[in-house]
Design an enzyme around this catalytic site. Structure first.
Site, short mmCIF file in Angstrom:
data_model
loop_
_atom_site.label_atom_id
_atom_site.label_comp_id
_atom_site.label_asym_id
_atom_site.label_seq_id
_atom_site.Cartn_x
_atom_site.Cartn_y
_atom_site.Cartn_z
CG ASN A 175 -27.85 -9.65 20.14
OD1 ASN A 175 -27.08 -8.87 19.57
ND2 ASN A 175 -28.26 -10.77 19.60
CE LYS A 216 -31.16 -9.99 17.72
NZ LYS A 216 -32.26 -10.85 17.31
CG HIS A 237 -27.63 -14.59 17.64
ND1 HIS A 237 -28.54 -14.56 16.61
CD2 HIS A 237 -28.27 -14.13 18.73
CE1 HIS A 237 -29.69 -14.08 17.07
NE2 HIS A 237 -29.55 -13.81 18.36
CD GLU A 274 -30.63 -12.41 14.53
OE1 GLU A 274 -29.74 -11.59 14.78
OE2 GLU A 274 -31.77 -12.37 15.05
CD GLU A 307 -30.79 -15.72 21.84
OE1 GLU A 307 -31.22 -14.75 22.44
OE2 GLU A 307 -30.16 -15.64 20.76
N GLY A 314 -37.38 -12.30 17.83
CA GLY A 314 -37.89 -11.18 17.04
C GLY A 314 -39.30 -11.40 16.50
CB SER A 341 -40.23 -12.47 22.01
OG SER A 341 -40.10 -12.48 20.60
P1 PGA Z 1 -35.41 -10.66 20.53
O1 PGA Z 1 -33.96 -11.22 20.15
O2 PGA Z 1 -35.41 -10.37 22.00
O3 PGA Z 1 -35.61 -9.44 19.70
O4 PGA Z 1 -36.39 -11.76 20.21
C1 PGA Z 1 -33.25 -12.05 21.01
C2 PGA Z 1 -31.92 -12.42 20.42
O5 PGA Z 1 -31.86 -12.71 19.21
O6 PGA Z 1 -30.89 -12.43 21.12
#
Ligand code: PGA
Length: 249
Positions: free
Chosen positions: A9, A11, A95, A97, A167, A173, A212
């Site tokens: 992903n 983003k 997601h 976000e 998630e 992140g 992460s």
């Molecule tokens: P990350 O993000 O691996 O940077 O923690 C995962 C995601 O939001 O899909």
């Protein structure tokens, strides 16, 4: 029985040229035996990256979102029929976000899931709890509620077209990863919910862990019985690291 998946992903990261370079570098090491690689890339790159991987086994391009309405006066939005018309086969839906910054509700995400299914596109449906919910010990109930609200209305035939990504928001992140046991607890619960409703079809649905994931922890997490891969943010922006993750099964 079910597919191992390493999904990236990106983003809102990478220029078109940087992304294309990454796609080309990944392509050299594909296919990976037994693992499907999916790249969630920004909308403007979808068509040309799909062309760049055309004919390569074991990889697909995904959109990171679509609008919940089919067409109309929604300036700046991208509809599922637009994505369908350029051949997109996977869309990341719900997601955290999107839920957090764009107020996407379970109801809206349910609509997006339905649009995907009716268009023949596979949704990668995201769920997961905040730190508060986890600390209160309510994480399993919370995620169950998300899944009930957005997925369980589907038929057995249609649920088999969905990939679920668990998630935990506190792990996205942040560099903090859920422990392999924490991931397994939730994945096992999700599979249990599916089994109760759909019987053996539950064993065909891939459940990915996200938050992460890195080359250093992927192997341990993917080794858990109900973890079928990862949805990887930051670590998917580097070809070498992402390939290491994709080879961690
Ligand atoms: P990350 O993000 O691996 O940077 O923690 C995962 C995601 O939001 O899909």
């Amino acid at each position: 029985m079910r597919q191992n998946i390493a999904a990236g992903n990106w983003k809102m990261n990478l220029s078109y040229q940087e992304g294309l370079e990454l796609v080309k570098n990944l392509k050299k090491s594909l296919p990976i035996d037994g693992t499907k690689v999916i790249l969630g890339v920004p909308h403007p790159y979808l068509k040309s990256y799909a062309e760049a991987i055309s004919g390569v086994e074991g990889i697909a391009i995904a959109a990171q979102n679509c609008h919940h309405v089919l067409k109309g006066a929604y300036t700046g939005e991208v509809s599922i029929s637009m994505l369908n018309s350029i051949g997109v086969k996977y869309i990341i839906v719900g997601h955290s976000e999107r839920r957090q910054y764009y107020n996407e509700s379970n109801e809206m995400i349910k609509t997006k899931v339905d649009l995907c299914i009716s268009t023949g596109i596979h949704p990668i449906y995201c769920c997961g709890e905040s730190l508060d919910v986890r600390e209160a010990g309510d994480h399993v109930t919370f995620v169950k509620g998300q899944i009930e609200a957005s997925l369980l209305h589907l038929s057995a035939e249609d649920i088999a077209k969905v990939t679920i990504a668990y998630e935990p928001i506190w792990a996205i992140g942040t560099g903090v990863t859920a422990s392999p046991d924490q991931a397994q607890e939730m994945h096992n619960s999700i599979r249990g919910i599916l089994r109760e409703q759909y019987g053996d079809v539950a064993d065909t649905v891939s459940i990915l862990y996200g938050g992460s994931v890195k080359p250093q922890n992927a192997q341990e997490i993917f080794a858990k019985a109900d973890v079928d891969g990862g949805l990887v943010g930051g670590a998917s922006l580097n070809a070498e690291g992402f390939l290491e993750i994709a080879n961690a099964f």
